[in-house]
Design a protein around this motif. Structure first.
Motif, mmCIF file in Angstrom:
data_model
loop_
_atom_site.group_PDB
_atom_site.id
_atom_site.type_symbol
_atom_site.label_atom_id
_atom_site.label_comp_id
_atom_site.label_asym_id
_atom_site.label_seq_id
_atom_site.Cartn_x
_atom_site.Cartn_y
_atom_site.Cartn_z
ATOM 1 N N GLU B 263 0.796 -1.074 -0.099
ATOM 2 C CA GLU B 263 0.029 -0.047 0.010
ATOM 3 C C GLU B 263 0.753 1.228 0.190
ATOM 4 O O GLU B 263 2.022 1.103 0.400
ATOM 5 N N ASP B 264 0.453 2.315 -0.388
ATOM 6 C CA ASP B 264 1.102 3.567 -0.401
ATOM 7 C C ASP B 264 1.513 3.950 0.737
ATOM 8 O O ASP B 264 0.790 3.733 1.622
ATOM 9 N N GLY B 265 2.546 4.580 1.093
ATOM 10 C CA GLY B 265 2.980 5.008 2.336
ATOM 11 C C GLY B 265 3.931 3.888 3.087
ATOM 12 O O GLY B 265 4.424 4.234 4.415
ATOM 13 N N TYR B 266 3.829 2.776 2.671
ATOM 14 C CA TYR B 266 4.425 1.491 3.485
ATOM 15 C C TYR B 266 5.835 1.520 3.193
ATOM 16 O O TYR B 266 6.457 1.852 2.343
ATOM 17 N N LEU B 267 6.832 1.765 4.427
ATOM 18 C CA LEU B 267 7.899 1.894 4.303
ATOM 19 C C LEU B 267 8.677 0.360 4.401
ATOM 20 O O LEU B 267 8.496 -0.323 4.897
ATOM 21 N N LYS B 268 9.272 0.243 3.075
ATOM 22 C CA LYS B 268 9.737 -1.361 2.798
ATOM 23 C C LYS B 268 10.854 -1.710 3.462
ATOM 24 O O LYS B 268 11.614 -0.667 3.612
ATOM 25 N N ALA B 412 2.073 -6.370 7.687
ATOM 26 C CA ALA B 412 1.750 -5.096 7.530
ATOM 27 C C ALA B 412 0.573 -4.946 6.456
ATOM 28 O O ALA B 412 -0.383 -4.045 6.339
ATOM 29 N N ARG B 413 0.748 -5.894 5.493
ATOM 30 C CA ARG B 413 -0.154 -5.823 4.398
ATOM 31 C C ARG B 413 -1.534 -6.199 4.803
ATOM 32 O O ARG B 413 -2.557 -5.498 4.187
ATOM 33 N N LEU B 414 -1.549 -7.344 5.536
ATOM 34 C CA LEU B 414 -3.039 -7.881 6.090
ATOM 35 C C LEU B 414 -3.546 -7.128 7.243
ATOM 36 O O LEU B 414 -4.529 -7.418 7.629
ATOM 37 N N ASN B 415 -2.608 -6.318 7.687
ATOM 38 C CA ASN B 415 -3.076 -5.236 8.897
ATOM 39 C C ASN B 415 -3.633 -6.640 10.100
ATOM 40 O O ASN B 415 -4.282 -6.453 10.752
ATOM 41 N N MET B 416 -2.488 -7.349 10.129
ATOM 42 C CA MET B 416 -2.568 -8.663 11.496
ATOM 43 C C MET B 416 -1.501 -8.448 12.169
ATOM 44 O O MET B 416 -0.272 -8.138 11.637
ATOM 45 N N PRO B 417 -1.618 -8.846 13.605
ATOM 46 C CA PRO B 417 -0.670 -8.830 14.320
ATOM 47 C C PRO B 417 0.300 -9.826 14.170
ATOM 48 O O PRO B 417 0.044 -11.090 13.476
ATOM 49 N N LEU B 418 1.697 -9.713 14.183
ATOM 50 C CA LEU B 418 2.637 -10.720 13.828
ATOM 51 C C LEU B 418 2.395 -12.210 14.400
ATOM 52 O O LEU B 418 2.796 -13.087 13.769
#
Lengths: 154, 751
Positions: B263-268, B412-418
């Protein structure tokens, strides 16, 4: 879709698939015989090598409709207990690195020895150059084939 | 014995599963791999007891050792457990090895890269074994009521000599599992090693030669959908629109849709890929049906605009900007740019003495240019990954070199905890750096999420080769200045590439030359690149070692003797600071290869090239012999000398080295990925040439320097220098120097 009755590793298998489906994907997707590998799909790497009769063939190039009643042998059926002389020589020489190409290498080597029990290094190279090993185990493959040839004739 | 405090890395020894009685009944998972011969049910223990996160001991004395790191063919799945087994004093024939899943609570650095698995795993693996042995001894001491100091262990047996008491590990496994982890443990002196330093066969060998499911591509689950992707046909292009009506109605097709990788703004992080952020997915019931439907998708592509990307640095974590230019690039233009822009863009990275003056005053200067093309990794198992994502959790299975990094990307992409993400590693059909970049892991997760079903994403060879994180194209200019006595007075390297420099400014011959100048440059590109077996070294070693061969010739010196002279100076009287190698160990491998190859003996009919290099903490020297076969040079034999400290599994280490040599010869001689209008001109093995059986050397002799230094890298170090040895032997065989890889494209060899 058509129904095909195949003889794989001495057993009959029935699949209902598009006649153009390559034998490779019938083995892997439909029969769950995943020892035969996909590497290129254009008969350049040899990872998908199986036997039809006594000949090594690239299963990615053979439509299931062309198999007919011919007997197909995959790595899973090369021997019952993993003790084909080529398999034993592969273990003895600890050939594999990643291991992905090795089923195809073994099937090519087994067909070579079936048709030519005592191949020269040049004959080994001529046959085995159709199988890519990305990890570079070629010198061990050669040693293992030599050893399998000796053990077969001994 | 060395006394080690277990506090360091203590989290590794926290038991992962707390349970009443300490017992753990283990069911074998798909990924569980067995000992040399497959364990039969009868051989398995009734109960397993976990002594720490690395190992369990069964009530019958069998031992399960977890192999923490990804197995990509470097054989860590055998050698890492060997290290645990050594300190445990286990009977190797009773050891079962299992691939550990990603578990950051127990293991550290579960990453295959930088040739660091053994080096960085060494202490933790030994401690895991030693701690468990100590606990077993303590349990026996408690039971037998004897001092622990009088108890010895040997191949899975515990013994108290004075009382004649003796028992297998299984007998005390339950009691040991109840004990506190000791504060301090004794580790063996290398002279006491019984397993380390002996050759043990690949634990997966029997499965590999019988075709058992082991690899990511072999992984199936009921109800699983097979998915393939369509990415832009050229770097510098992106998806504009697509029409999938025909494809959707084809037999066996479940859905066709597009996904956005990040997604836009994600720091790779450094292993996130961005070349093609939006791709089309074709999902269906079988591979063949999906392959067919892929061809029926009509997509429109459009050129990208220049943009700024941002990545975190691998070591510092700092966010670094990266300019991605617009345009469709071609290899012809790349070559011109590298030849003309390098000198203008170059920045000095190291300067010793006064190289400008030395070159001005030189009696003679030689200048040579070297280059190499982009390369595709071409792991024989193409990129693939399995995912099953539900609303609350994600299960991911497949071949990945960086599971910890990719878990973060997926989270980060699924917005799910590790902690809701479970990554399991299969055996990997080659890595070479390609599987550090796990965009396909995120793709699998997004596909499964969208379809609400288990899904496996599979790349065709063409997809794999045309969507890579390639070895960059590099270019280097070397200059040497000589005085009137033909002694070297200055050395200059100016190296760069698209889009990064291959230079290591502080490596040999830095430190051996009074006037030394190193410069580097880079030209931006939108072609995605990444680490490829021995990054940067895989070009600069060959260039540098070819140039040293020419310097030796100019000076009328033997190329090994000249290097040894320079190393002697670097050892006794080093020039400058930050020299990053140990000159004595460097010289050691050169001397060993000289002696083992019979360098100073007459080698009638053989054309010999030598090369040596230091990278990934290890030293390698090689002598490559060519012969003329049907009027053309062919590699006959290679002799390798290596100093990588203690060698854990000698035959497997020899295999890995032989593979590195063949891989290096192949890439120097035959392989290249060229671009036309942003699109790779080679997309399968009909046009992309990899070394084949008939092109490999007849024999490769490998000699390790005997050492009790802790182990260092081996997967990468044998690879870079061989390219120099090839070039130097080719010169002897043909009378012509070879500067531009792949050498087969040079006029003399085209034939």
């Amino acid at each position: 879709m058509s129904t095909f009755n195949l003889t794989i590793n001495g057993e009959t298998a029935t699949v209902d698939v598009d006649p153009a489906t390559p034998l490779l994907w019938v083995l892997r997707d439909h029969l769950k015989l995943v020892g035969t590998k996909y590497g290129c799909g254009i008969a350049q790497c040899g990872a998908c090598t199986v036997h039809i009769g006594d000949s090594a063939v690239r299963s990615c190039q053979i439509p299931v409709s062309a198999v007919g009643s011919q007997s197909v042998t995959t790595i899973e059926g090369l021997s019952e207990n993993g003790d084909h002389p080529v398999q034993l020589a592969w273990i003895e020489n600890d050939v594999p690195q990643c291991g992905y190409c090795q089923a195809g290498q073994i099937m090519s080597a087994a067909a070579l020895l079936k048709n030519n029990p005592n191949p020269s290094d040049e004959e080994i190279a001529a046959t085995m150059s159709g199988n890519i090993c990305r990890c570079g185990t070629y010198t061990r493959i050669r040693s293992a084939i030599r050893q399998a040839a000796e053990n077969k004739t001994a | 014995m060395t006394l080690i405090r277990t506090k360091i890395g203590r989290r590794s020894f926290i038991r992962t599963t707390a349970m009443a009685g300490g017992g753990l009944v283990l069911s074998f998972s798909w990924l569980a791999s067995c000992k040399q011969e497959e364990a039969t049910v009868a051989e398995l223990p009734d109960e397993w007891f976990e002594l720490n996160g690395y190992l369990k001991v069964g009530d019958n004395g069998m031992v399960t050792i977890m192999s923490p790191n990804p197995e990509i063919g470097q054989n860590v799945k055998t050698s890492m457990p060997m290290i645990v087994a050594e300190e445990l004093d286990a009977d190797w024939s009773l050891v079962i090895v299992e691939q550990a899943p990603l578990n950051t609570e127990v293991f550290t650095r579960q990453l295959a890269g930088g040739s660091q698995s053994i080096r960085q795993g060494w202490d933790g693996l030994r401690m895991a074994g030693a701690t468990a042995r100590e606990m077993l001894k303590q349990a026996a001491a408690n039971s037998w009521e004897v001092p622990i100091g009088e108890i010895t262990t040997h191949e899975g047996m515990i013994e108290h000599e004075a009382s004649g008491k003796k028992a297998g590990y299984g007998e005390f496994a339950a009691a040991a599992a109840q004990l506190e982890v000791p504060e301090e443990v004794e580790m063996k002196d290398p002279s006491e090693f019984k397993i380390i330093g002996t050759s043990r066969k690949n634990v997966d060998g029997p499965k590999i030669v019988t075709g058992k499911p082991l690899f990511g591509l072999d992984y199936y689950e009921d109800g699983m959908v097979t998915a393939m992707t369509i990415h832009p046909p050229a770097f510098g292009a992106r998806l504009k629109s697509f029409d999938a009506e025909t494809a959707k109605n084809m037999p066996g097709i479940v859905d066709v849709f597009s996904i956005k990788l990040y997604e836009d703004g994600y720091l790779k992080h450094p292993f996130d890929t961005t070349a093609f952020n939006e791709i089309i997915v074709v999902a269906g019931n079988s591979t063949w049906e999906v392959m067919n439907a892929k061809k029926a998708v009509k997509a429109e592509w459009e050129p990208i605009s220049e943009y700024m990307d941002e990545y975190t640095d691998f070591r510092t974590g700092e966010a670094l900007p990266k300019r991605i230019p617009a345009g469709m690039e071609s290899s012809g233009d790349h070559r011109t740019e590298m030849e003309t822009l390098g000198a203008k863009l170059a920045k000095v990275t190291r300067k010793d003495g006064d190289p400008d003056k030395a070159f001005r005053n030189a009696a003679k200067v030689i200048e040579r240019h070297y280059s190499c093309p982009f390369l595709a990794h071409n792991t024989l198992e193409p990129m693939n990954f399995f995912a099953h994502v539900t609303e609350t959790e994600a299960k991911l299975v497949g071949p990945i070199q960086t599971p910890e990094f990719m878990e973060k990307s997926v989270a980060a992409r699924l917005n799910m905890p590790l902690e809701n993400i479970d990554i399991q590693m299969t055996r990997q059909g080659g890595g070479f750096g390609r599987r550090l970049y796990g965009h396909f892991v995120v793709e699998a997760a997004l596909i499964s999420q969208k379809l609400k079903a288990p899904a496996k994403v599979v790349y065709t060879r063409e997809d794999d080769m045309s969507y890579g994180n390639y070895r960059p194209a590099y270019y280097a200019t070397y200059r040497a200045a000589f005085d009137e006595n033909n002694e070297i007075t200055a050395f200059h390297v100016r190296a760069g590439g698209i889009p990064e420099s291959p230079l290591f400014a502080h490596r040999f011959p830095a430190g051996a030359i009074d006037n030394y100048l190193a410069e580097e440059w880079a030209i931006d590109s939108n072609i995605s690149v990444g680490a490829f077996r021995a990054p940067r070294s895989n070009f600069i070693a060959g260039a540098e070692q070819s140039f040293l061969d020419e310097i030796a010739e100019e000076m009328g010196k033997d190329p090994i003797a000249m290097r040894l002279e320079w190393l002697e100076k670097a050892k006794n009287n080093p020039v400058g600071e930050n020299n990053d190698y140990d000159a004595a160990r460097y010289a050691g491998v050169l001397e060993l290869v000289r002696d083992k190859s019979g360098w100073n003996q007459n080698a009638e009919g053989k054309y010999r090239g030598v090369s040596a290099y230091y990278c990934h903490n290890s030293y390698v020297a090689q002598v490559l012999d060519m012969v003329m076969k049907n009027g053309k040079p062919a590699v006959d034999n290679v002799t390798c000398a290596i100093d990588c400290g203690i060698v854990v599994n000698p035959d497997a280490a020899t295999n890995l080295t032989q593979g590195g040599v063949i891989d290096g010869i192949g890439h120097a001689m035959y392989s290249q990925l060229s671009f036309k209008e942003g699109s790779p001109e080679q997309q399968n093995f009909d046009r992309y040439r990899l070394i084949r059986h008939n092109e490999a050397p007849k024999s490769i002799d490998v000699h390790f320097v005997e050492s009790d230094v802790h182990p260092t890298g081996l997967g990468e170090p044998p690879f870079p220098p061989i390219m120099g040895a090839v070039a130097n032997a080719l010169y002897k065989a043909t009378g012509e120097r070879y500067y531009h890889q792949p050498f087969i494209s040079e006029k003399q060899l085209r034939g």
